[in-house]
Design a protein around this motif. Structure first.
Motif, short mmCIF file in Angstrom:
data_model
loop_
_atom_site.label_atom_id
_atom_site.label_comp_id
_atom_site.label_asym_id
_atom_site.label_seq_id
_atom_site.Cartn_x
_atom_site.Cartn_y
_atom_site.Cartn_z
N ARG A 152 48.88 -44.58 12.01
CA ARG A 152 48.54 -43.96 10.73
C ARG A 152 49.79 -43.73 9.90
N HIS A 153 50.84 -43.24 10.55
CA HIS A 153 52.10 -42.98 9.86
C HIS A 153 52.70 -44.27 9.30
N MET A 154 52.57 -45.37 10.03
CA MET A 154 53.10 -46.66 9.57
C MET A 154 52.34 -47.13 8.31
N ILE A 155 51.03 -47.00 8.34
CA ILE A 155 50.22 -47.41 7.19
C ILE A 155 50.51 -46.53 5.98
N GLU A 156 50.65 -45.22 6.21
CA GLU A 156 50.95 -44.31 5.12
C GLU A 156 52.35 -44.54 4.55
N LYS A 184 38.41 -45.43 16.83
CA LYS A 184 37.81 -44.40 16.00
C LYS A 184 38.74 -43.93 14.89
N GLU A 185 40.04 -43.91 15.15
CA GLU A 185 40.97 -43.31 14.19
C GLU A 185 41.63 -44.32 13.25
N LEU A 189 40.49 -46.65 8.89
CA LEU A 189 41.58 -46.57 7.92
C LEU A 189 42.04 -47.97 7.51
N ALA A 190 42.17 -48.85 8.49
CA ALA A 190 42.60 -50.23 8.20
C ALA A 190 41.61 -50.92 7.27
#
Length: 300
Positions: A152-156, A184-185, A189-190
């Protein structure tokens, strides 16, 4: 075949893992790559560091005589500096015997500061963008197996830097669904960000079988049935294992909701604490932790 995010590419629902190509004799590994491509399995996975570069070299030999044109070729780089990324990419191009790699991914984004290092001035992304502009690669992604929080941090971090990843690779299996779940997480998001999802470790590096939680066909069918996954990458260490993957791909029917629920109920006790997903809980599978010099050097 499935769409690979917003790239416009169509890729096979099962991809051939590169690490395991270093296990059988070289001639068998070459036959396996060519057999997979002849049967329509066009997604080829690899990495600069697999088997000291031998996995890429074997794949490069298999891609002669017109086979390169049948493949969607992916490899991964360990570098976190622009210099190491450039040097590793040149080595991969040479081993794979190609002028352009379809997809290059940043390997093992498994540390909290990996995103900042990749996007820093003089970091990985800088070199990959130059290489893409030069026509040495077409698409850019990242991989990791440690914690959904880091994905998540990489995508953000990419979003903050005005960058869009084409792909993201993550564990997708019957145990992941229960504990620190990428399915699930990160998959939602992707998909929200139009990033293609590549599933890996459908058998948790064989540990699901060792635990007795599920059999190989159940593992692969489940991973292939998860909504949003473009490709399920599976390691094949023999021609027999490859034939099983080809059979599953060509006869594939998605698991029904009832089948999924029964399988997940059965596997839930094995998932707790990540005991059988050791890539999440131990450094055993962390090549770049065991060889930190790979992050800043192309020496292998």
């Amino acid at each position: 075949m499935r769409e690979l995010g917003r790239t416009g590419q169509r890729v096979s629902i099962v991809g051939l893992g590169g690490y395991h190509l270093g296990i059988p004799p070289e001639k068998e590994a070459i036959r396996m790559v060519q057999r997979a491509l002849d049967q329509g399995m066009n997604f080829l996975d690899n990495c600069w560091d697999y088997n000291g570069g031998d996995s890429e070299a074997r794949m490069g030999k298999a891609l002669r005589d017109g086979y390169r044109q049948k493949a969607f070729l992916m490899t991964k780089l360990d570098g976190r500096t622009a210099r190491s990324t450039r040097e590793q990419l040149e080595q991969s191009l040479k081993r794979l015997r190609t002028d352009v790699i379809d997809l290059v991914q940043i390997h093992e984004v498994i540390r909290d500061d990996d995103p900042e290092r990749c996007f820093a001035k003089g970091g990985t992304i800088e070199a990959l963008l130059v290489a893409r502009q030069a026509g040495k690669l077409r698409y850019i992604g990242f991989t990791g197996h440690k914690d959904p929080r880091i994905h998540r941090h990489m995508i953000e971090t990419a979003r903050k830097n005005g960058f869009h990843f084409d792909t993201v690779q993550m564990p997708v299996n019957v145990l992941d669904a229960h504990w620190h779940s990428f399915e699930k997480e990160i998959i939602p998001l992707a998909l929200q960000e139009s990033i293609a999802v590549l599933g890996m470790k459908p058998l948790a590096a064989g540990l699901i079988l060792q635990a007795g939680a599920a059999d190989p066909v159940e593992c692969l069918r489940y991973a292939m049935s998860v909504p949003g996954v473009s490709v399920t990458i599976t390691g094949c260490d023999s021609e027999g294992v490859l034939e099983q993957a080809l059979w599953l791909a060509t006869t594939f029917t998605p698991m029904s909701d009832d089948e999924k629920q029964k399988l997940l109920s059965r596997t839930a006790p094995f998932a707790q604490g990540g005991k059988w997903e050791q890539f999440k809980t131990t450094p055993t599978f962390d090549g770049t932790e065991q060889h930190k010099q790979w992050l800043t050097s192309a020496h292998l």
